[in-house]
Design a protein around this motif. Structure first.
Motif: not given
Length: 359
Positions: A26-55
Motif C-alpha cells: 500500500n505504501s508503494l503507491f501512497q499519494g499517487k493516482t493512476g495505478i490504484p485506479e487501474l488495479l481496482n478496475r482490473l479486479e472488477i473486470q477479472l471478477r466479472s469474467a470469473n462469473k461466466l466460468l461456470n457456463h
C-alpha cells in the motif's frame, strides 16, 4: 463448483489481490493516482469474467469459440499474476533498501530514486492497461457466445477433465479403439439405442477417454446429433432433458412441464442418429433413468449413449452392453505422462526422460 478452468481461476482473484493488501505494498503507491485506479478496475473486470466460468466450462466441450475464449481468459489471469508479482517484489525491495539507509545517506538515496520509481510506475501502468485492453473485449463477447453469469450454481458439479489432445494422452489407445468401434457399430443387439458404460474409480481418466472418443473425427462424422451433459450427483430429469434440448438447438428452453419437455425432445431426435454423453452419473434409481431415456427411442438405428460412472450398479442398470472397465495405465506410460507435466513440455528434460523410457 466450476469446471477445471473455473476451479483453477475461481479463487484466483481473491488470492491475487490479497497480495496487494499488505502495508508495504500500500505504501508503494501512497499519494499517487493512476495505478490504484487501474488495479481496482482490473479486479472488477477479472471478477466479472470469473462469473461466466461456470457456463463457459459447460459449453467449451462442444463450442470451439468458447474453448478459445476460456484459453484467452486464463492467459489474462496469468499476465495479471505476473504484474502483481512485480509490484510485490518492488514494494519489498524498496522497503528493504530504504530501511538500510540512515541520516544524510538516506536523504541522498531518496533524492536519487524518484526517476527510477517513476520509470517503474510507468511500466506497471502500461502493463495493466495492456491486460485491460485484452480483458475488455473478452467480456464484451459474452452475449455473442451466449454466456451468462452463475449458470447452474445450485446444481452439484465436479471438476471437469481438461480438454485433451490425443498426442498428450498415454496408455489409452486400446480403450479408445474399443469404444469407437462400439459407437460406430450398427449392431445394437436388436435395439435402436445402445448404452455403453465406462466404469472406473475417480480420477482414472473416464472423462478424458470419453472426450477423446467424442472428438474423434470418425465419431463426429457418424452422428447427426452430438450432445455432452455433465450429470454429477443430482439426477434431475427435467433439468437434464432441458440441457439436451438446449445443446441441440443452441437456444434457451423455458418449458417447465415434463410431458412437454419430453415431447419436444422426441421431435428433436426423431429419425436422427445421435450420440449423447452422460458424464459422471451417480444415480442408481432405474425409474429416473427410464424417464430420461424414454424420448431417445425415437432416434434412428445406431444411436448411442456413452455413460461414465464410478458405480458398477449404475453401469449395470443403464448399460445395454457390457461395461468397459477402465484400468490404470501401464507404468511406462505413467512415467511419460509424469515427465511431460513435470517438464511442462519444454526443453531437453522431457525428451531425455521419454528417450530413456523408450530404451
Amino acid at each position: 463448483m466450476a469446471g477445471l478452468v473455473g476451479a483453477l481461476l475461481s479463487g484466483f482473484v481473491d488470492a491475487l489481490f490479497e497480495r496487494l493488501a499488505s502495508e508495504v505494498v500500500n505504501s508503494l503507491f501512497q499519494g499517487k493516482t493512476g495505478i490504484p485506479e487501474l488495479l481496482n478496475r482490473l479486479e472488477i473486470q477479472l471478477r466479472s469474467a470469473n462469473k461466466l466460468l461456470n457456463h463457459a466450462d459447460e459449453k467449451q466441450l462442444t463450442d470451439e469459440d468458447v474453448r478459445k475464449w476460456l484459453d484467452d481468459v486464463r492467459e489474462v489471469h496469468y499476465e495479471a499474476d505476473h504484474v502483481i508479482d512485480k509490484i510485490n517484489y518492488e514494494a519489498l525491495r524498496r522497503n528493504a533498501e530504504e530501511g538500510e539507509q540512515s541520516g544524510s545517506k538516506k536523504r541522498k538515496f531518496i533524492n536519487f530514486m524518484p526517476k527510477f520509481y517513476s520509470a517503474f510506475d510507468n511500466t506497471i501502468k502500461s502493463e495493466i492497461k495492456e491486460i485491460l485492453a485484452k480483458l475488455d473485449p473478452l467480456l464484451k463477447r459474452k452475449d455473442e457466445l451466449g454466456l451468462t453469469e452463475g449458470v447452474h450454481q445450485n446444481r452439484p458439479q465436479r471438476l471437469l477433465a481438461p480438454l485433451v489432445d490425443a498426442c498428450d494422452i498415454y496408455g489409452r489407445d486400446a480403450d479408445k479403439k474399443a469404444i469407437v468401434e462400439l459407437l460406430l457399430s450398427d449392431h445394437n443387439g436388436g435395439r435402436k439405442l445402445s448404452v455403453i458404460p465406462i466404469v472406473g474409480m475417480g480420477g482414472i481418466g473416464k472423462t478424458t477417454l470419453a472426450q477423446l472418443v467424442y472428438n474423434d473425427s470418425k465419431v463426429q462424422d457418424h452422428f447427426a446429433l452430438k450432445v455432452w451433459v455433465t450429470v454429477s450427483e443430482e439426477f434431475d430429469v427435467l433439468n437434464l432433458t432441458r440441457q439436451i434440448i438446449e445443446a441441440i438447438t443452441s437456444e434457451k428452453c423455458d418449458i417447465q412441464e415434463q410431458y412437454r419437455l419430453q415431447d419436444e425432445l422426441k421431435k428433436k431426435v426423431m429419425r436422427k442418429r445421435f450420440l449423447f454423453v452422460l458424464d459422471d452419473v451417480w444415480n442408481e434409481n432405474y425409474v429416473l433413468w427410464n424417464a430420461l431415456r424414454s424420448p431417445f427411442d425415437l432416434g434412428a438405428d445406431g444411436s448411442k449413449i456413452l455413460v461414465t460412472t464410478r458405480n458398477e450398479t449404475v453401469a449395470l442398470k443403464m448399460g445395454t452392453v457390457q461395461a468397459h472397465t477402465l484400468q490404470m495405465i501401464p507404468d511406462d506410460d505413467c512415467w511419460k505422462l509424469f515427465a511431460r507435466h513435470a517438464f511442462d513440455n519444454r526443453g531437453s528434460g522431457f525428451r531425455g526422460v521419454e528417450r530413456d523410457l523408450a530404451e
